[in-house]
Design a protein around this motif. Structure first.
Motif, PDB file in Angstrom:
ATOM      1  N   ALA A   1       0.880  -1.074  -0.197  1.00  0.00           N
ATOM      2  CA  ALA A   1       0.026  -0.098   0.110  1.00  0.00           C
ATOM      3  C   ALA A   1       0.756   1.059  -0.085  1.00  0.00           C
ATOM      4  CB  ALA A   1      -0.869  -0.189   1.282  1.00  0.00           C
ATOM      5  N   CYS A   2       1.808   1.430   0.823  1.00  0.00           N
ATOM      6  CA  CYS A   2       2.856   2.387   0.965  1.00  0.00           C
ATOM      7  C   CYS A   2       3.537   2.657  -0.336  1.00  0.00           C
ATOM      8  CB  CYS A   2       3.873   2.303   1.982  1.00  0.00           C
ATOM      9  SG  CYS A   2       4.741   3.603   2.302  1.00  0.00           S
ATOM     10  N   ALA A   3       4.084   1.543  -0.983  1.00  0.00           N
ATOM     11  CA  ALA A   3       4.654   1.494  -2.378  1.00  0.00           C
ATOM     12  C   ALA A   3       3.720   2.290  -3.501  1.00  0.00           C
ATOM     13  CB  ALA A   3       5.271   0.198  -2.764  1.00  0.00           C
ATOM     14  N   GLN A   4       2.723   1.784  -3.537  1.00  0.00           N
ATOM     15  CA  GLN A   4       1.675   2.226  -4.514  1.00  0.00           C
ATOM     16  C   GLN A   4       1.442   3.606  -4.217  1.00  0.00           C
ATOM     17  OE1 GLN A   4      -1.222  -0.726  -3.942  1.00  0.00           O
ATOM     18  NE2 GLN A   4      -0.612  -2.119  -5.600  1.00  0.00           N
ATOM     19  N   TYR A   5       1.163   4.114  -3.010  1.00  0.00           N
ATOM     20  CA  TYR A   5       0.780   5.520  -2.827  1.00  0.00           C
ATOM     21  C   TYR A   5       2.196   6.518  -2.972  1.00  0.00           C
ATOM     22  CZ  TYR A   5       0.110   9.779  -0.136  1.00  0.00           C
ATOM     23  OH  TYR A   5      -0.178  10.920   0.318  1.00  0.00           O
ATOM     24  N   ILE A   6       3.351   5.863  -2.763  1.00  0.00           N
ATOM     25  CA  ILE A   6       4.421   6.732  -3.419  1.00  0.00           C
ATOM     26  C   ILE A   6       4.622   6.977  -4.751  1.00  0.00           C
ATOM     27  CG2 ILE A   6       7.006   6.742  -3.365  1.00  0.00           C
ATOM     28  CD1 ILE A   6       6.916   5.525  -0.496  1.00  0.00           C
ATOM     29  N   ALA A   7       4.289   5.515  -5.339  1.00  0.00           N
ATOM     30  CA  ALA A   7       4.165   5.614  -6.928  1.00  0.00           C
ATOM     31  C   ALA A   7       3.176   6.665  -7.483  1.00  0.00           C
ATOM     32  CB  ALA A   7       4.005   4.185  -7.375  1.00  0.00           C
ATOM     33  N   ARG A   8       1.958   6.718  -6.650  1.00  0.00           N
ATOM     34  CA  ARG A   8       0.990   7.638  -7.331  1.00  0.00           C
ATOM     35  C   ARG A   8       1.291   8.961  -7.110  1.00  0.00           C
ATOM     36  NH1 ARG A   8      -5.086   6.794  -7.025  1.00  0.00           N
ATOM     37  NH2 ARG A   8      -5.949   9.043  -6.921  1.00  0.00           N
ATOM     38  N   ARG A   9       2.059   9.376  -6.030  1.00  0.00           N
ATOM     39  CA  ARG A   9       2.417  10.664  -5.639  1.00  0.00           C
ATOM     40  C   ARG A   9       3.499  11.183  -6.561  1.00  0.00           C
ATOM     41  NH1 ARG A   9       2.345  12.830   0.360  1.00  0.00           N
ATOM     42  NH2 ARG A   9       2.823  14.531  -0.599  1.00  0.00           N
ATOM     43  N   ALA A  10       4.612  10.093  -7.054  1.00  0.00           N
ATOM     44  CA  ALA A  10       5.589  10.639  -7.632  1.00  0.00           C
ATOM     45  C   ALA A  10       5.121  10.848  -9.265  1.00  0.00           C
ATOM     46  CB  ALA A  10       6.594   9.392  -7.558  1.00  0.00           C
ATOM     47  N   ASP A  11       3.976  10.073  -9.554  1.00  0.00           N
ATOM     48  CA  ASP A  11       3.509  10.358 -10.907  1.00  0.00           C
ATOM     49  C   ASP A  11       2.675  11.715 -10.978  1.00  0.00           C
ATOM     50  OD1 ASP A  11       3.814   9.129 -13.383  1.00  0.00           O
ATOM     51  OD2 ASP A  11       2.285   7.690 -13.024  1.00  0.00           O
ATOM     52  N   GLY A  12       2.573  12.293  -9.907  1.00  0.00           N
ATOM     53  CA  GLY A  12       1.752  13.674 -10.103  1.00  0.00           C
ATOM     54  C   GLY A  12       0.293  13.333  -9.666  1.00  0.00           C
ATOM     55  N   SER A  13      -0.186  12.143  -9.282  1.00  0.00           N
ATOM     56  CA  SER A  13      -1.539  11.949  -9.161  1.00  0.00           C
ATOM     57  C   SER A  13      -2.080  12.571  -7.612  1.00  0.00           C
ATOM     58  CB  SER A  13      -2.089  10.688  -8.972  1.00  0.00           C
ATOM     59  OG  SER A  13      -1.743   9.863 -10.270  1.00  0.00           O
ATOM     60  N   ALA A  14      -3.122  12.719  -7.514  1.00  0.00           N
ATOM     61  CA  ALA A  14      -3.746  13.083  -6.185  1.00  0.00           C
ATOM     62  C   ALA A  14      -3.185  12.363  -4.884  1.00  0.00           C
ATOM     63  CB  ALA A  14      -5.199  13.093  -6.324  1.00  0.00           C
ATOM     64  N   GLY A  15      -2.847  13.155  -4.037  1.00  0.00           N
ATOM     65  CA  GLY A  15      -2.178  12.517  -2.749  1.00  0.00           C
ATOM     66  C   GLY A  15      -3.201  11.954  -1.727  1.00  0.00           C
ATOM     67  N   ASP A  16      -4.203  11.459  -1.782  1.00  0.00           N
ATOM     68  CA  ASP A  16      -5.211  11.341  -1.078  1.00  0.00           C
ATOM     69  C   ASP A  16      -4.750   9.854  -0.415  1.00  0.00           C
ATOM     70  OD1 ASP A  16      -7.166  10.698   1.105  1.00  0.00           O
ATOM     71  OD2 ASP A  16      -8.802  10.610  -0.433  1.00  0.00           O
ATOM     72  N   ALA A  17      -4.392   9.755   0.921  1.00  0.00           N
ATOM     73  CA  ALA A  17      -3.771   8.479   1.344  1.00  0.00           C
ATOM     74  C   ALA A  17      -4.805   7.767   1.989  1.00  0.00           C
ATOM     75  CB  ALA A  17      -2.522   8.954   2.291  1.00  0.00           C
ATOM     76  N   THR A  18      -5.903   8.058   2.193  1.00  0.00           N
ATOM     77  CA  THR A  18      -7.055   7.442   3.035  1.00  0.00           C
ATOM     78  C   THR A  18      -7.024   5.901   2.889  1.00  0.00           C
ATOM     79  OG1 THR A  18      -8.154   9.497   3.263  1.00  0.00           O
ATOM     80  CG2 THR A  18      -9.280   7.491   4.167  1.00  0.00           C
ATOM     81  N   ALA A  19      -7.244   5.631   1.595  1.00  0.00           N
ATOM     82  CA  ALA A  19      -7.340   4.094   1.485  1.00  0.00           C
ATOM     83  C   ALA A  19      -6.196   3.508   1.493  1.00  0.00           C
ATOM     84  CB  ALA A  19      -8.187   3.814  -0.353  1.00  0.00           C
ATOM     85  N   PHE A  20      -5.052   4.180   1.407  1.00  0.00           N
ATOM     86  CA  PHE A  20      -3.703   3.328   1.442  1.00  0.00           C
ATOM     87  C   PHE A  20      -3.426   3.060   2.974  1.00  0.00           C
ATOM     88  CE2 PHE A  20      -3.767   5.632  -2.636  1.00  0.00           C
ATOM     89  CZ  PHE A  20      -3.105   4.513  -3.473  1.00  0.00           C
ATOM     90  N   LEU A  21      -3.616   4.205   3.507  1.00  0.00           N
ATOM     91  CA  LEU A  21      -3.419   3.869   4.960  1.00  0.00           C
ATOM     92  C   LEU A  21      -4.520   3.021   5.705  1.00  0.00           C
ATOM     93  CD1 LEU A  21      -2.937   7.523   5.885  1.00  0.00           C
ATOM     94  CD2 LEU A  21      -1.369   5.880   6.219  1.00  0.00           C
ATOM     95  N   ARG A  22      -5.617   2.887   5.234  1.00  0.00           N
ATOM     96  CA  ARG A  22      -6.834   1.953   5.548  1.00  0.00           C
ATOM     97  C   ARG A  22      -6.374   0.351   5.479  1.00  0.00           C
ATOM     98  NH1 ARG A  22     -10.889   3.444   2.861  1.00  0.00           N
ATOM     99  NH2 ARG A  22     -11.469   5.163   4.504  1.00  0.00           N
ATOM    100  N   ARG A  23      -5.483   0.026   4.277  1.00  0.00           N
ATOM    101  CA  ARG A  23      -5.239  -1.160   3.926  1.00  0.00           C
ATOM    102  C   ARG A  23      -3.730  -1.422   5.025  1.00  0.00           C
ATOM    103  NH1 ARG A  23      -3.537  -0.486  -2.022  1.00  0.00           N
ATOM    104  NH2 ARG A  23      -2.331  -2.279  -1.604  1.00  0.00           N
ATOM    105  N   ALA A  24      -3.069  -0.475   5.367  1.00  0.00           N
ATOM    106  CA  ALA A  24      -1.818  -0.800   6.040  1.00  0.00           C
ATOM    107  C   ALA A  24      -2.408  -1.051   7.411  1.00  0.00           C
ATOM    108  CB  ALA A  24      -0.850   0.337   6.107  1.00  0.00           C
ATOM    109  N   ALA A  25      -3.447  -0.243   7.786  1.00  0.00           N
ATOM    110  CA  ALA A  25      -4.000  -0.648   9.413  1.00  0.00           C
ATOM    111  C   ALA A  25      -4.565  -2.035   9.512  1.00  0.00           C
ATOM    112  CB  ALA A  25      -5.044   0.547   9.625  1.00  0.00           C
ATOM    113  N   GLY A  26      -4.860  -2.261   8.434  1.00  0.00           N
ATOM    114  CA  GLY A  26      -5.752  -3.882   8.673  1.00  0.00           C
ATOM    115  C   GLY A  26      -4.870  -4.891   7.958  1.00  0.00           C
ATOM    116  N   SER A  27      -3.432  -4.650   8.035  1.00  0.00           N
ATOM    117  CA  SER A  27      -2.709  -5.595   7.570  1.00  0.00           C
ATOM    118  C   SER A  27      -2.320  -6.670   8.750  1.00  0.00           C
ATOM    119  CB  SER A  27      -1.130  -4.954   6.964  1.00  0.00           C
ATOM    120  OG  SER A  27      -0.732  -4.374   8.108  1.00  0.00           O
ATOM    121  N   ARG A  28      -1.649  -7.860   8.148  1.00  0.00           N
ATOM    122  CA  ARG A  28      -1.433  -8.819   9.244  1.00  0.00           C
ATOM    123  C   ARG A  28      -0.388  -8.203  10.383  1.00  0.00           C
ATOM    124  NH1 ARG A  28       1.305 -14.640   7.828  1.00  0.00           N
ATOM    125  NH2 ARG A  28       3.084 -13.455   7.692  1.00  0.00           N
TER     126      ARG A  28
END
Length: 243
Positions: free
Chosen positions: A150-177
């Motif tokens: 989730a963190c890697a995909q979020y960084i890739a998204r921001r590096a590509d200039g896409s919107a920086g909303d992290a809510t869904a990515f952080l939610r995935r990380a919070a639900g991880s094993r």
């Protein structure tokens, strides 16, 4: 930007640019070490290497995964590390996944180590460097750790200039094993605040760059200031060209 997401074992060749992600907890801990004043972090191959480096450099801080152990000064927990004064110190770090991933790509032209706490600065540095292709090394769970992916995909998204909303990515990380195991106390050498600290987005304004120095892989902070907001034009009375 072309982004690939690979586990450590999937690295068939050395990438040109690599972002090694370990959210819970190696590179969150590394960021906190720099936040507490550490000058550099030496990424070690094994616990024995950590102790050998410390023996030759008594002022260095030895850090490992798991519970406290003789010869080691700290464990891989941001909650426990945040109270240490590391000003001007060198930390020697060995963890189960994060340091292994960084050492696996040490021949890359650019190696960044990252977690959510330095996500924004990492993305900005990738943009500044004009990186067209980036390999994200997902270190946990043989490349399947949800918090790292989730963190890697979020960084890739921001590096590509896409919107920086992290809510869904952080939610995935919070639900991880990994988050569940830390919350339940399964992982030794932890603190109750570790999960929350690992999910603090952009806590620090620097990226973390790793490079070989005198045969050791050394991690250092690299300040990457956020761009200043564009100035707002101020209307000038009587100026018909003013908005």
């Amino acid at each position: 930007m072309e982004a690939r997401f690979l586990g450590i074992a999937e690295l068939a060749e050395t990438p040109s640019v690599a972002v090694v992600v370990d959210v819970m907890r190696a590179f969150t801990v590394a960021a906190w070490a720099f936040g507490r004043g550490a000058e550099k972090i030496v990424l070690a191959e094994s616990p024995d290497d950590v102790l050998a480096l410390k023996a030759g450099n008594p002022g260095w801080v030895a850090l490992k995964d798991g519970p406290p152990a003789p010869g080691f000064d700290a464990v891989n927990s941001p909650g426990l590390l945040r109270s240490l004064d590391l000003r001007g110190r060198t930390v020697v770090q060995k963890t189960t996944a994060g340091t292994v991933g960084a050492l696996a790509v040490k021949e890359a032209s650019l190696v960044l180590c990252a977690g959510f706490v330095v996500a924004g600065a990492t993305a900005r540095l990738l943009r500044q460097q004009g990186c067209d292709a980036v390999t994200f090394v997902v270190t946990g769970e043989e490349g399947r750790a949800e918090e790292d992916l989730a963190c890697a995909q979020y960084i890739a998204r921001r590096a590509d200039g896409s919107a920086g909303d992290a809510t869904a990515f952080l939610r995935r990380a919070a639900g991880s094993r990994a988050a569940a195991e830390l919350t339940e106390g399964v992982r030794l050498g932890s603190h109750p605040d570790d999960v929350a600290l690992c999910l603090e987005l952009d806590r620090f304004p620097f990226a973390m760059v790793a490079a070989v120095e005198e045969a050791s892989m050394v991690l250092r902070p690299c300040a990457v200031p956020a761009p200043a907001p564009a100035p707002v034009p101020v209307p000038v009375p009587g100026d018909e060209t003013s908005p």
